[in-house]
Design an enzyme around this catalytic site. Structure first.
Site, mmCIF file in Angstrom:
data_model
loop_
_atom_site.group_PDB
_atom_site.id
_atom_site.type_symbol
_atom_site.label_atom_id
_atom_site.label_comp_id
_atom_site.label_asym_id
_atom_site.label_seq_id
_atom_site.Cartn_x
_atom_site.Cartn_y
_atom_site.Cartn_z
ATOM 1 N N THR A 172 0.947 -1.576 -0.029
ATOM 2 C CA THR A 172 0.085 -0.157 0.184
ATOM 3 C C THR A 172 0.677 1.069 0.082
ATOM 4 O O THR A 172 1.827 1.146 0.324
ATOM 5 C CB THR A 172 -0.859 -0.542 1.120
ATOM 6 O OG1 THR A 172 -1.806 -0.837 1.563
ATOM 7 C CG2 THR A 172 -1.497 1.819 2.002
ATOM 8 N N ARG A 200 -14.730 -7.248 1.081
ATOM 9 C CA ARG A 200 -13.703 -6.987 2.481
ATOM 10 C C ARG A 200 -13.059 -5.238 1.986
ATOM 11 O O ARG A 200 -12.156 -5.198 1.055
ATOM 12 C CB ARG A 200 -12.678 -7.768 2.579
ATOM 13 C CG ARG A 200 -11.390 -6.948 3.460
ATOM 14 C CD ARG A 200 -10.696 -7.152 3.116
ATOM 15 N NE ARG A 200 -9.259 -6.606 4.247
ATOM 16 C CZ ARG A 200 -8.171 -5.883 4.203
ATOM 17 N NH1 ARG A 200 -8.104 -5.643 2.994
ATOM 18 N NH2 ARG A 200 -7.567 -5.551 4.828
ATOM 19 N N GLY A 202 -10.236 -2.893 4.024
ATOM 20 C CA GLY A 202 -8.564 -2.766 5.249
ATOM 21 C C GLY A 202 -8.854 -1.290 5.653
ATOM 22 O O GLY A 202 -10.063 -0.582 5.772
ATOM 23 N N ASP A 203 -7.950 -1.059 6.438
ATOM 24 C CA ASP A 203 -8.055 -0.411 7.100
ATOM 25 C C ASP A 203 -7.603 1.407 6.514
ATOM 26 O O ASP A 203 -7.693 2.625 7.185
ATOM 27 C CB ASP A 203 -6.723 -0.080 7.857
ATOM 28 C CG ASP A 203 -5.487 -0.571 7.248
ATOM 29 O OD1 ASP A 203 -5.419 -1.203 6.034
ATOM 30 O OD2 ASP A 203 -4.329 0.428 7.300
ATOM 31 N N THR A 223 0.502 0.781 7.113
ATOM 32 C CA THR A 223 0.423 0.209 5.291
ATOM 33 C C THR A 223 0.692 -1.251 6.719
ATOM 34 O O THR A 223 1.423 -1.079 7.767
ATOM 35 C CB THR A 223 1.397 0.124 4.615
ATOM 36 O OG1 THR A 223 1.834 -0.998 4.040
ATOM 37 C CG2 THR A 223 3.201 0.333 5.438
ATOM 38 N N GLY A 224 -0.217 -2.279 6.132
ATOM 39 C CA GLY A 224 0.192 -3.293 7.390
ATOM 40 C C GLY A 224 -1.081 -4.287 7.229
ATOM 41 O O GLY A 224 -2.242 -4.125 6.657
ATOM 42 N N GLY A 226 -4.380 -4.710 7.163
ATOM 43 C CA GLY A 226 -5.546 -3.910 7.156
ATOM 44 C C GLY A 226 -5.987 -4.252 9.174
ATOM 45 O O GLY A 226 -6.628 -3.306 9.751
HETATM 46 N N1 ASP Z 1 -3.088 -1.889 4.544
HETATM 47 C C1 ASP Z 1 -3.713 -2.579 3.652
HETATM 48 C C2 ASP Z 1 -5.395 -3.130 3.927
HETATM 49 O O1 ASP Z 1 -5.071 -4.054 4.557
HETATM 50 C C3 ASP Z 1 -2.615 -3.083 3.104
HETATM 51 C C4 ASP Z 1 -1.388 -3.076 2.590
HETATM 52 O O2 ASP Z 1 -0.990 -2.408 3.412
HETATM 53 O O3 ASP Z 1 -1.018 -2.983 2.087
HETATM 54 O O4 ASP Z 1 -5.959 -3.248 2.767
#
Ligand code: ASP
Length: 304
Positions: A172, A200, A202-203, A223-224, A226
């Site tokens: 991300t 779905r 995410g964050d 990023t991570g 989510g």
């Molecule tokens: N945080 C993002 C999500 O969960 C994924 C990512 O950081 O690549 O959608």
């Protein structure tokens, strides 16, 4: 002080798994995005414009999990999420699950500037895009062979995967900045997780989870994994600690990422800019694609 930091994901990334050529390509795109964002600040532009300019470049790169390089859902579709927030007014705009928008960060900005809403999803968000004169792109625009292979792997193993599961990497993208007026902004854009199902989200587009900005404390882009960032409301948690306890932004970020997030099993990292323009980049993974530049002369691009 004017300053900007960007990220292109965090994860298990080691020199052993990254070829020299790959590394050069990632660094080049990070530098381009960093310098484009910084140029906006240097020219007297706003932190909102600077973060969007940096994110747009990363969305147009096939390397990162946002825009062109977005990952595929279980159904073989690219569903994109993005958010932007203005620390001066606490105004925010976000989109989720859009399939035909080349630069979701620009659409998020339009949601903020031109509607009374914060988050638009799916078809409604695309209807809004059309009404704003945004040219939609066919779904095939987002097809890249690498992402398709990653989906096939993830489907085979029946798992929800980070963007680059082969190297355990979330990719991300995001940016935070402070402009000459002292205003902070944060922006984040993503394709989510490979093999995600059932709409779905995410964050990243959730204000407070993956993206938050408040002039009274700091601006954060994450990023991570989510789901964990949403449960810990990471971006807002960092800002709230700074605002309420007087903790430094770097300390608050360290504590939230290394302790709170880790305790529930979350992997990833954040970039943060505080009220004075001090930048910090904190991650609990092996690496995070990141870059930072400020008017004191700092300019760095790092991965590990
Ligand atoms: N945080 C993002 C999500 O969960 C994924 C990512 O950081 O690549 O959608």
């Amino acid at each position: 002080m004017i300053s900007i930091a960007i990220h292109g994901g965090a994860g298990v990334i080691s020199r052993a798994t990254m070829t020299e050529e790959n590394e050069r390509a990632y660094r080049a795109d990070l530098e381009r995005a960093l310098d484009a964002g910084y140029a906006v600040l240097e020219g007297g532009g706003t932190s909102l414009d600077a973060t969007a300019a940096a994110v747009r470049i990363l969305e147009d790169s096939p390397l990162f999990n946002a825009g062109l390089g977005a990952v595929f859902s279980h159904a073989g579709i690219n569903e994109l999420d993005a958010a932007i927030m203005d620390g001066a007014t606490l105004k925010a705009g976000a989109v989720a699950g859009v399939r035909h928008v080349r630069n979701p960060i620009d659409l998020a900005r339009m949601v903020m500037d031109r509607t009374s809403h914060v988050l638009l999803t799916g078809e409604g968000a695309e209807e809004f895009a059309l009404a704003q004169g945004v040219k939609l792109v066919p779904g095939s625009y987002f097809y890249t062979e690498r992402r398709w292979k990653q989906l096939e792997d993830a489907r085979r193993n029946d798992k929800l995967a980070s963007a680059d599961e082969d190297i355990g990497f979330f990719s991300t993208v995001g940016a935070v900045a402070r402009d000459r007026q002292g205003n902070l902004a944060a922006a984040t854009s993503t394709g989510g997780m490979t093999n995600k199902r059932w709409g779905r989200i995410g964050d990243s587009p959730i204000i407070g989870a993956g993206t938050y900005a408040d002039n009274a404390s700091c601006a954060v882009s994450a990023t991570g994994s989510g789901e964990y960032f949403m449960r810990a409301v990471v971006a807002h948690e960092i800002c709230a600690r700074v605002r309420l306890t007087g903790a430094g932004a770097a300390d608050a970020a360290r504590d939230v990422v290394q302790v709170m997030l880790k305790e529930i099993g979350g992997d990833g990292g954040v970039i943060v800019v505080d009220r004075n323009g001090e930048l910090s980049m904190e991650f609990n993974t092996e690496g995070m694609f990141r870059a930072a530049r400020d008017s004191r002369g700092r300019r760095e691009v790092a991965i590990y």
